[in-house]
Every structure is written in C-alpha cells, then in structure tokens.
Design a protein around this motif. Structure first.
Motif, PDB file in Angstrom:
ATOM      1  N   ASN A  17       0.817  -1.212   0.000  1.00 37.10           N
ATOM      2  CA  ASN A  17       0.000   0.000   0.000  1.00 37.10           C
ATOM      3  C   ASN A  17       0.849   1.260   0.000  1.00 37.10           C
ATOM      4  O   ASN A  17       0.339   2.345  -0.286  1.00 37.10           O
ATOM      5  CB  ASN A  17      -0.923   0.018   1.227  1.00 37.10           C
ATOM      6  CG  ASN A  17      -2.010  -1.042   1.152  1.00 37.10           C
ATOM      7  OD1 ASN A  17      -2.660  -1.181   0.130  1.00 37.10           O
ATOM      8  ND2 ASN A  17      -2.178  -1.795   2.217  1.00 37.10           N
ATOM      9  N   THR A  18       2.125   1.151   0.357  1.00 34.23           N
ATOM     10  CA  THR A  18       2.960   2.337   0.487  1.00 34.23           C
ATOM     11  C   THR A  18       3.755   2.648  -0.788  1.00 34.23           C
ATOM     12  O   THR A  18       4.539   3.583  -0.795  1.00 34.23           O
ATOM     13  CB  THR A  18       3.955   2.170   1.660  1.00 34.23           C
ATOM     14  OG1 THR A  18       4.852   1.083   1.350  1.00 34.23           O
ATOM     15  CG2 THR A  18       3.235   1.876   2.948  1.00 34.23           C
ATOM     16  N   LEU A  19       3.595   1.858  -1.834  1.00 36.10           N
ATOM     17  CA  LEU A  19       4.328   2.124  -3.069  1.00 36.10           C
ATOM     18  C   LEU A  19       3.922   3.477  -3.641  1.00 36.10           C
ATOM     19  O   LEU A  19       2.738   3.802  -3.747  1.00 36.10           O
ATOM     20  CB  LEU A  19       4.064   1.022  -4.096  1.00 36.10           C
ATOM     21  CG  LEU A  19       4.686  -0.338  -3.771  1.00 36.10           C
ATOM     22  CD1 LEU A  19       4.190  -1.392  -4.754  1.00 36.10           C
ATOM     23  CD2 LEU A  19       6.202  -0.258  -3.805  1.00 36.10           C
ATOM     24  N   ALA A  20       4.910   4.270  -4.035  1.00 31.73           N
ATOM     25  CA  ALA A  20       4.661   5.626  -4.500  1.00 31.73           C
ATOM     26  C   ALA A  20       4.454   5.664  -6.002  1.00 31.73           C
ATOM     27  O   ALA A  20       4.933   4.797  -6.737  1.00 31.73           O
ATOM     28  CB  ALA A  20       5.829   6.530  -4.114  1.00 31.73           C
ATOM     29  N   ARG A  21       3.768   6.679  -6.451  1.00 28.80           N
ATOM     30  CA  ARG A  21       3.628   6.900  -7.879  1.00 28.80           C
ATOM     31  C   ARG A  21       5.012   7.132  -8.495  1.00 28.80           C
ATOM     32  O   ARG A  21       5.856   7.826  -7.936  1.00 28.80           O
ATOM     33  CB  ARG A  21       2.739   8.124  -8.142  1.00 28.80           C
ATOM     34  CG  ARG A  21       2.301   8.268  -9.590  1.00 28.80           C
ATOM     35  CD  ARG A  21       1.576   9.573  -9.888  1.00 28.80           C
ATOM     36  NE  ARG A  21       0.787  10.101  -8.796  1.00 28.80           N
ATOM     37  CZ  ARG A  21      -0.441   9.690  -8.463  1.00 28.80           C
ATOM     38  NH1 ARG A  21      -0.993   8.701  -9.146  1.00 28.80           N
ATOM     39  NH2 ARG A  21      -1.070  10.242  -7.444  1.00 28.80           N
ATOM     40  N   GLY A  22       5.248   6.546  -9.637  1.00 28.66           N
ATOM     41  CA  GLY A  22       6.544   6.674 -10.291  1.00 28.66           C
ATOM     42  C   GLY A  22       7.492   5.533 -10.000  1.00 28.66           C
ATOM     43  O   GLY A  22       8.517   5.404 -10.678  1.00 28.66           O
ATOM     44  N   SER A  23       7.175   4.696  -9.008  1.00 32.39           N
ATOM     45  CA  SER A  23       8.039   3.556  -8.690  1.00 32.39           C
ATOM     46  C   SER A  23       8.097   2.592  -9.870  1.00 32.39           C
ATOM     47  O   SER A  23       7.084   2.316 -10.524  1.00 32.39           O
ATOM     48  CB  SER A  23       7.516   2.808  -7.462  1.00 32.39           C
ATOM     49  OG  SER A  23       7.521   3.630  -6.317  1.00 32.39           O
ATOM     50  N   LEU A  24       9.289   2.078 -10.137  1.00 33.86           N
ATOM     51  CA  LEU A  24       9.461   1.030 -11.133  1.00 33.86           C
ATOM     52  C   LEU A  24       9.438  -0.307 -10.406  1.00 33.86           C
ATOM     53  O   LEU A  24      10.192  -0.509  -9.446  1.00 33.86           O
ATOM     54  CB  LEU A  24      10.775   1.205 -11.885  1.00 33.86           C
ATOM     55  CG  LEU A  24      10.791   2.349 -12.910  1.00 33.86           C
ATOM     56  CD1 LEU A  24      12.220   2.667 -13.339  1.00 33.86           C
ATOM     57  CD2 LEU A  24       9.956   1.989 -14.120  1.00 33.86           C
ATOM     58  N   VAL A  25       8.583  -1.205 -10.859  1.00 27.88           N
ATOM     59  CA  VAL A  25       8.367  -2.459 -10.140  1.00 27.88           C
ATOM     60  C   VAL A  25       8.429  -3.640 -11.104  1.00 27.88           C
ATOM     61  O   VAL A  25       8.200  -3.510 -12.307  1.00 27.88           O
ATOM     62  CB  VAL A  25       6.997  -2.456  -9.417  1.00 27.88           C
ATOM     63  CG1 VAL A  25       6.978  -1.405  -8.316  1.00 27.88           C
ATOM     64  CG2 VAL A  25       5.848  -2.238 -10.401  1.00 27.88           C
ATOM     65  N   ARG A  26       8.760  -4.805 -10.534  1.00 31.67           N
ATOM     66  CA  ARG A  26       8.647  -6.074 -11.269  1.00 31.67           C
ATOM     67  C   ARG A  26       7.367  -6.748 -10.801  1.00 31.67           C
ATOM     68  O   ARG A  26       7.119  -6.881  -9.613  1.00 31.67           O
ATOM     69  CB  ARG A  26       9.851  -6.970 -10.987  1.00 31.67           C
ATOM     70  CG  ARG A  26       9.796  -8.304 -11.736  1.00 31.67           C
ATOM     71  CD  ARG A  26      11.081  -9.104 -11.524  1.00 31.67           C
ATOM     72  NE  ARG A  26      11.251  -9.520 -10.143  1.00 31.67           N
ATOM     73  CZ  ARG A  26      10.736 -10.627  -9.615  1.00 31.67           C
ATOM     74  NH1 ARG A  26       9.988 -11.433 -10.359  1.00 31.67           N
ATOM     75  NH2 ARG A  26      10.947 -10.940  -8.354  1.00 31.67           N
ATOM     76  N   PHE A  27       6.542  -7.157 -11.761  1.00 29.96           N
ATOM     77  CA  PHE A  27       5.244  -7.714 -11.406  1.00 29.96           C
ATOM     78  C   PHE A  27       4.905  -8.885 -12.320  1.00 29.96           C
ATOM     79  O   PHE A  27       5.485  -9.054 -13.393  1.00 29.96           O
ATOM     80  CB  PHE A  27       4.157  -6.637 -11.495  1.00 29.96           C
ATOM     81  CG  PHE A  27       3.940  -6.090 -12.885  1.00 29.96           C
ATOM     82  CD1 PHE A  27       2.893  -6.533 -13.677  1.00 29.96           C
ATOM     83  CD2 PHE A  27       4.792  -5.113 -13.399  1.00 29.96           C
ATOM     84  CE1 PHE A  27       2.700  -6.028 -14.953  1.00 29.96           C
ATOM     85  CE2 PHE A  27       4.602  -4.602 -14.680  1.00 29.96           C
ATOM     86  CZ  PHE A  27       3.554  -5.066 -15.456  1.00 29.96           C
TER      87      PHE A  27
END
Length: 230
Positions: free
Chosen positions: A101-111
C-alpha cells in the motif's frame, strides 16, 4: 581485482566478463599449484582447467545469490527521460519488504503480468502511474490522474496504448502499472487494443508486485539511486 570488479558490476555484461576472467585466473592457479605435476597429457590438463573454471564460476554465482538476498537485476523496456532511464538499462530491484500500500507513484516495479510481456516472460517491469481508487485517463499520449496531467518526461505513455481517450478506475487493491508489451498479446496488433485489454494488462493486483527498483545499475556512467517519492 577482476572478482571485485565483477561483484561491483553484478549482472551486467562487464560484470560477467570480469567474473569469467577471475574464474579463469583462479582455475589456472589451481592447475599450476598442484594438478600440473600430476597430469602428463595436454588434453588432461585442458580438461582439468575447464572443470576448475566451471566450478569456480558457479561458486561466484552462488555467492552472488547468497550475499545479495532479495536483490535481482532486470532490464527495463521503459525509457523515462525525467529519471535518466533508457530502454534496456539494467535496474537493481529489491524484494518488497514494505506494505504494498505504500508504493509511491513513479516507482518502477517487477510484477506478474497477464499475457505475454516484451521478452515472452510472465514477469514484466513497469511504472506505477495510478494508485488505488484513482481515475486514470489516457488521452493524446498523456496520463491524467484525478484531473491532474502528469509530465510526459516523468510518466511516458508507451506507444502500444491508444491515442484516443480512455478512462479507468483503479480498484482498491490495484495499481495502474504502465509497461511495454509485445503486439502478440493483442492478436490483431496495436490497432486492436480495447479497453478491457488495457484493464487486463495495466491494472495489477497488489499481490502480483514482487519487487521495486531502487537503483539504475547499468550503464555505469549513469548509475544513480531512483527517487520513488510521489
């Protein structure tokens, strides 16, 4: 020195070359210090050298995995000028320890991606654009979130997304993740993209997100930490 250089450049082309050189040097030392006197044939010495090289290289790889728990390295298909990230750059990612829930906008993630990602894998690299319960609008190559247009340098719209206006509501347990996909996903090609297809690919459940990029790892001359603050 090659071993330390290889560790510093882990999972990059130069890193693998450095580890290869280090393994070759150590394999030669093993052969020169003990095995050479016991092996008379040239073929036996070459075979022993190759076996020692493979074993030592495997040890380096295992050490890299055990010494860097929760860390992975992936190439990104996205180019983000505002973050000085270009397509095919290598990112350092850390497994999520925080609440998704704390992931910020703009974060690059592997999903875990539904459908076929760029390289034919179920895992993809993407950028978080929309947070839970937000309205995301795609129109003329610009993302608008809750009525606020996002700068295209920081939040580029991938070319596969349509130029016509599309509105999506992000669910309470989802993120809107922007990524690059192969046209094989669509069947009819880029022009065949439909709203339900965009929802299926871009609305990602929180539990499908495995890790977050914290650093641009390669190329070395542009290496820097990534700012993931909204």
């Amino acid at each position: 020195r090659p071993a330390s250089t290889g560790t510093f450049l882990t999972w990059t082309p130069w890193g693998w070359r450095s580890l290869g050189v280090a393994a070759a040097m150590h394999a030669w030392i093993v052969l020169d210090c003990g095995l050479r006197a016991q092996l008379n044939e040239v073929l036996e010495r070459v075979l022993a050298l190759l076996i020692a090289f493979v074993i030592i290289l495997l040890v380096y790889v295992i050490l890299a995995y055990t010494c860097l728990p929760g860390i992975s390295f992936r190439r990104t298909p996205l180019g983000i000028p505002g973050a000085d990230i270009r397509s095919s750059d290598t990112l350092l990612l850390r497994a999520l320890a925080e609440d998704p829930n704390t992931l910020a906008r703009g974060s690059l993630v592997r999903f875990h991606a539904l459908g076929n990602a760029t390289r034919g894998s179920s895992d993809a690299i993407g950028q978080i654009v929309g947070l839970p319960n937000e309205w995301v609008v795609i129109d003329q190559g610009v993302y608008t979130v809750n009525g606020t247009a996002l700068p295209t340098d920081d939040y580029p719209v991938p070319a596969w997304l349509p130029t016509r206006r599309v509105e999506l509501l992000v669910g309470p347990n989802q993120y809107f993740v922007s990524s690059v996909y192969s046209s094989r996903v669509y069947g009819r090609g880029v022009r065949g993209v439909r709203n339900d297809m965009i929802k299926r690919l871009c609305l990602v459940n929180k539990e499908a997100i495995a890790s977050r990029a914290t650093m641009l790892w390669w190329p070395l001359n542009r290496r820097h930490r990534l700012n993931t603050q909204d």
